[in-house]
Design a protein around this motif. Structure first.
Motif, PDB file in Angstrom:
ATOM      1  N   ILE A 205       6.330   4.079  -7.816  1.00  0.00           N
ATOM      2  CA  ILE A 205       5.342   3.006  -7.720  1.00  0.00           C
ATOM      3  C   ILE A 205       4.338   3.353  -6.627  1.00  0.00           C
ATOM      4  O   ILE A 205       4.720   3.570  -5.470  1.00  0.00           O
ATOM      5  CB  ILE A 205       5.988   1.648  -7.391  1.00  0.00           C
ATOM      6  CG1 ILE A 205       7.245   1.416  -8.242  1.00  0.00           C
ATOM      7  CG2 ILE A 205       4.987   0.524  -7.631  1.00  0.00           C
ATOM      8  CD1 ILE A 205       8.078   0.220  -7.817  1.00  0.00           C
ATOM      9  N   ASN A 206       3.085   3.420  -7.009  1.00  0.00           N
ATOM     10  CA  ASN A 206       2.011   3.711  -6.048  1.00  0.00           C
ATOM     11  C   ASN A 206       1.382   2.416  -5.545  1.00  0.00           C
ATOM     12  O   ASN A 206       1.379   1.387  -6.240  1.00  0.00           O
ATOM     13  CB  ASN A 206       0.909   4.546  -6.709  1.00  0.00           C
ATOM     14  CG  ASN A 206       1.359   5.955  -6.996  1.00  0.00           C
ATOM     15  OD1 ASN A 206       2.140   6.534  -6.251  1.00  0.00           O
ATOM     16  ND2 ASN A 206       0.868   6.511  -8.085  1.00  0.00           N
ATOM     17  N   SER A 207       0.846   2.492  -4.348  1.00  0.00           N
ATOM     18  CA  SER A 207       0.035   1.386  -3.789  1.00  0.00           C
ATOM     19  C   SER A 207       0.710   0.034  -4.007  1.00  0.00           C
ATOM     20  O   SER A 207       0.169  -0.871  -4.655  1.00  0.00           O
ATOM     21  CB  SER A 207      -1.358   1.372  -4.429  1.00  0.00           C
ATOM     22  OG  SER A 207      -1.986   2.610  -4.238  1.00  0.00           O
ATOM     23  N   LEU A 208       1.903  -0.105  -3.469  1.00  0.00           N
ATOM     24  CA  LEU A 208       2.700  -1.314  -3.695  1.00  0.00           C
ATOM     25  C   LEU A 208       1.962  -2.580  -3.320  1.00  0.00           C
ATOM     26  O   LEU A 208       1.232  -2.642  -2.321  1.00  0.00           O
ATOM     27  CB  LEU A 208       4.012  -1.209  -2.919  1.00  0.00           C
ATOM     28  CG  LEU A 208       5.070  -0.382  -3.645  1.00  0.00           C
ATOM     29  CD1 LEU A 208       6.073   0.205  -2.676  1.00  0.00           C
ATOM     30  CD2 LEU A 208       5.757  -1.242  -4.701  1.00  0.00           C
ATOM     31  N   GLU A 209       2.163  -3.629  -4.141  1.00  0.00           N
ATOM     32  CA  GLU A 209       1.553  -4.933  -3.918  1.00  0.00           C
ATOM     33  C   GLU A 209       2.643  -5.980  -3.743  1.00  0.00           C
ATOM     34  O   GLU A 209       3.784  -5.776  -4.148  1.00  0.00           O
ATOM     35  CB  GLU A 209       0.662  -5.293  -5.117  1.00  0.00           C
ATOM     36  CG  GLU A 209      -0.477  -4.313  -5.345  1.00  0.00           C
ATOM     37  CD  GLU A 209      -1.298  -4.668  -6.580  1.00  0.00           C
ATOM     38  OE1 GLU A 209      -0.949  -5.653  -7.278  1.00  0.00           O
ATOM     39  OE2 GLU A 209      -2.299  -3.969  -6.836  1.00  0.00           O
ATOM     40  N   LEU A 210       2.253  -7.126  -3.168  1.00  0.00           N
ATOM     41  CA  LEU A 210       3.229  -8.191  -2.943  1.00  0.00           C
ATOM     42  C   LEU A 210       3.929  -8.589  -4.242  1.00  0.00           C
ATOM     43  O   LEU A 210       5.128  -8.859  -4.259  1.00  0.00           O
ATOM     44  CB  LEU A 210       2.552  -9.410  -2.326  1.00  0.00           C
ATOM     45  CG  LEU A 210       2.007  -9.246  -0.906  1.00  0.00           C
ATOM     46  CD1 LEU A 210       1.285 -10.521  -0.462  1.00  0.00           C
ATOM     47  CD2 LEU A 210       3.124  -8.909   0.070  1.00  0.00           C
ATOM     48  N   GLY A 211       3.160  -8.624  -5.330  1.00  0.00           N
ATOM     49  CA  GLY A 211       3.706  -9.045  -6.616  1.00  0.00           C
ATOM     50  C   GLY A 211       4.709  -8.086  -7.226  1.00  0.00           C
ATOM     51  O   GLY A 211       5.350  -8.401  -8.226  1.00  0.00           O
ATOM     52  N   ASP A 212       4.836  -6.921  -6.614  1.00  0.00           N
ATOM     53  CA  ASP A 212       5.829  -5.960  -7.107  1.00  0.00           C
ATOM     54  C   ASP A 212       7.234  -6.291  -6.612  1.00  0.00           C
ATOM     55  O   ASP A 212       8.204  -5.697  -7.093  1.00  0.00           O
ATOM     56  CB  ASP A 212       5.460  -4.536  -6.661  1.00  0.00           C
ATOM     57  CG  ASP A 212       4.122  -4.085  -7.215  1.00  0.00           C
ATOM     58  OD1 ASP A 212       3.449  -3.258  -6.556  1.00  0.00           O
ATOM     59  OD2 ASP A 212       3.732  -4.569  -8.303  1.00  0.00           O
ATOM     60  N   SER A 213       7.328  -7.219  -5.681  1.00  0.00           N
ATOM     61  CA  SER A 213       8.636  -7.619  -5.175  1.00  0.00           C
ATOM     62  C   SER A 213       9.473  -8.194  -6.311  1.00  0.00           C
ATOM     63  O   SER A 213       9.051  -9.134  -6.993  1.00  0.00           O
ATOM     64  CB  SER A 213       8.493  -8.661  -4.067  1.00  0.00           C
ATOM     65  OG  SER A 213       7.836  -8.116  -2.942  1.00  0.00           O
TER      66      SER A 213
ATOM     67  N   GLY B 294       0.786  -1.220   0.000  1.00  0.00           N
ATOM     68  CA  GLY B 294       0.000   0.000   0.000  1.00  0.00           C
ATOM     69  C   GLY B 294       0.818   1.271   0.000  1.00  0.00           C
ATOM     70  O   GLY B 294       0.294   2.352  -0.305  1.00  0.00           O
ATOM     71  N   ASN B 295       2.104   1.146   0.324  1.00  0.00           N
ATOM     72  CA  ASN B 295       2.962   2.345   0.331  1.00  0.00           C
ATOM     73  C   ASN B 295       3.314   2.787  -1.081  1.00  0.00           C
ATOM     74  O   ASN B 295       3.165   2.042  -2.053  1.00  0.00           O
ATOM     75  CB  ASN B 295       4.249   2.070   1.114  1.00  0.00           C
ATOM     76  CG  ASN B 295       4.022   2.059   2.606  1.00  0.00           C
ATOM     77  OD1 ASN B 295       2.946   2.419   3.094  1.00  0.00           O
ATOM     78  ND2 ASN B 295       5.028   1.633   3.357  1.00  0.00           N
TER      79      ASN B 295
ATOM     80  N   VAL C  65       2.322  -2.597 -18.185  1.00  0.00           N
ATOM     81  CA  VAL C  65       2.538  -2.658 -16.740  1.00  0.00           C
ATOM     82  C   VAL C  65       1.407  -1.891 -16.072  1.00  0.00           C
ATOM     83  O   VAL C  65       0.792  -1.023 -16.686  1.00  0.00           O
ATOM     84  CB  VAL C  65       3.909  -2.058 -16.348  1.00  0.00           C
ATOM     85  CG1 VAL C  65       5.025  -2.828 -16.980  1.00  0.00           C
ATOM     86  CG2 VAL C  65       3.981  -0.595 -16.707  1.00  0.00           C
ATOM     87  N   PRO C  66       1.097  -2.226 -14.816  1.00  0.00           N
ATOM     88  CA  PRO C  66       0.026  -1.490 -14.123  1.00  0.00           C
ATOM     89  C   PRO C  66       0.310   0.002 -14.091  1.00  0.00           C
ATOM     90  O   PRO C  66       1.466   0.426 -14.014  1.00  0.00           O
ATOM     91  CB  PRO C  66       0.065  -2.093 -12.711  1.00  0.00           C
ATOM     92  CG  PRO C  66       0.679  -3.430 -12.878  1.00  0.00           C
ATOM     93  CD  PRO C  66       1.673  -3.292 -13.998  1.00  0.00           C
ATOM     94  N   ASN C  67      -0.734   0.802 -14.172  1.00  0.00           N
ATOM     95  CA  ASN C  67      -0.520   2.244 -14.168  1.00  0.00           C
ATOM     96  C   ASN C  67      -0.118   2.764 -12.796  1.00  0.00           C
ATOM     97  O   ASN C  67       0.044   3.977 -12.608  1.00  0.00           O
ATOM     98  CB  ASN C  67      -1.739   2.989 -14.717  1.00  0.00           C
ATOM     99  CG  ASN C  67      -3.004   2.682 -13.945  1.00  0.00           C
ATOM    100  OD1 ASN C  67      -2.953   2.132 -12.842  1.00  0.00           O
ATOM    101  ND2 ASN C  67      -4.140   3.023 -14.515  1.00  0.00           N
TER     102      ASN C  67
END
Lengths: 115, 113
Positions: A78-86, A16-17, A60-62
């Motif tokens: 990167i907005n609203s970080l998700e687990l898959g962004d690792s 979310g960060n 890629v996600p916006n």
């Protein structure tokens, strides 16, 4: 004298960060890139800029937004970080506009971990 | 669509032995082919590239690769492995129709004494 540098080298953050990764090249190149390397070492291009102009924008996600204040810098926000962004994010640069056959010089990577 | 397949995610050789890392490509048009090396905790570095000139391409650190259209292959070789060659190796293909560089999944080379 680092040719392509990235900061930070490691980034650990909560879901979310919003976070940014910075990239700078001192090679005088006109084109810069962002790549994502996942946990299986698969490397995929995300964006490419030529002299501050976006020339490649892969699917890629916006939430991912590149910004190029000048041709020597290409930052990734990167907005609203998700687990898959690792992943490990690599910046690269090359001399010629959009010529992916041209040698690309890679930075050392930024390892992003989303908890 | 263009793609590359690297056979063997992990290859182990003895120091002084021949290194052979396999790469096969798929492309409907003449490709440009690359080998990149990634040392631990570093970015990728270009070893060599094929851009439709000589089919045998020599790169840095004693590596070379041969483009074989009939086999759609671009295997990377080095006559004698050195401990410092231990790294991850990536094959990549570029065609103008796709306008992007597509990487294989990499082969980790281990060099043992």
């Amino acid at each position: 004298d680092t040719a392509v540098s990235q900061t930070p080298k490691y980034l650990v953050t909560q879901m979310g960060n919003d976070k940014s990764i910075k990239c700078e090249q001192n090679l005088g190149h006109d084109t810069m890139y962002w790549y994502k390397q996942d946990s299986k070492k698969f490397l995929k291009i995300m964006f490419s800029y030529n002299n501050k102009e976006l020339i490649i924008n892969e699917t890629v996600p916006n939430r991912f937004s590149p910004k190029s204040p000048d041709k020597a810098h290409l930052n990734l926000h990167i907005n609203s970080l998700e687990l898959g962004d690792s992943a490990v994010y690599f910046c690269a640069s090359s001399q010629l506009r959009g010529a992916l056959t041209d040698t690309q010089y890679f930075g050392p990577g930024t390892r992003l971990t989303v908890l | 669509a263009q793609s590359v397949t690297q056979l063997g995610s992990h290859v182990s050789v003895s120091e002084g032995a021949l290194v052979l890392l396999r790469c096969n490509y798929s492309s409907s048009v003449p490709p440009y082919l690359f080998w990149y090396v990634q040392y631990p905790n570093q970015g990728l570095q270009l070893l060599l590239k094929y851009t439709s000139a000589a089919t045998l391409v020599k790169g840095i650190n004693g590596f070379e690769a041969e483009f074989k259209k009939s086999e759609t292959s671009f295997h990377l070789t080095k006559p004698s492995a050195h401990m410092s060659d231990a790294a991850e190796y990536f094959c990549a293909v570029y065609t103008g129709t796709a306008s992007k560089l597509t990487f294989g999944t990499g082969t980790r080379l281990q060099v043992t004494l």
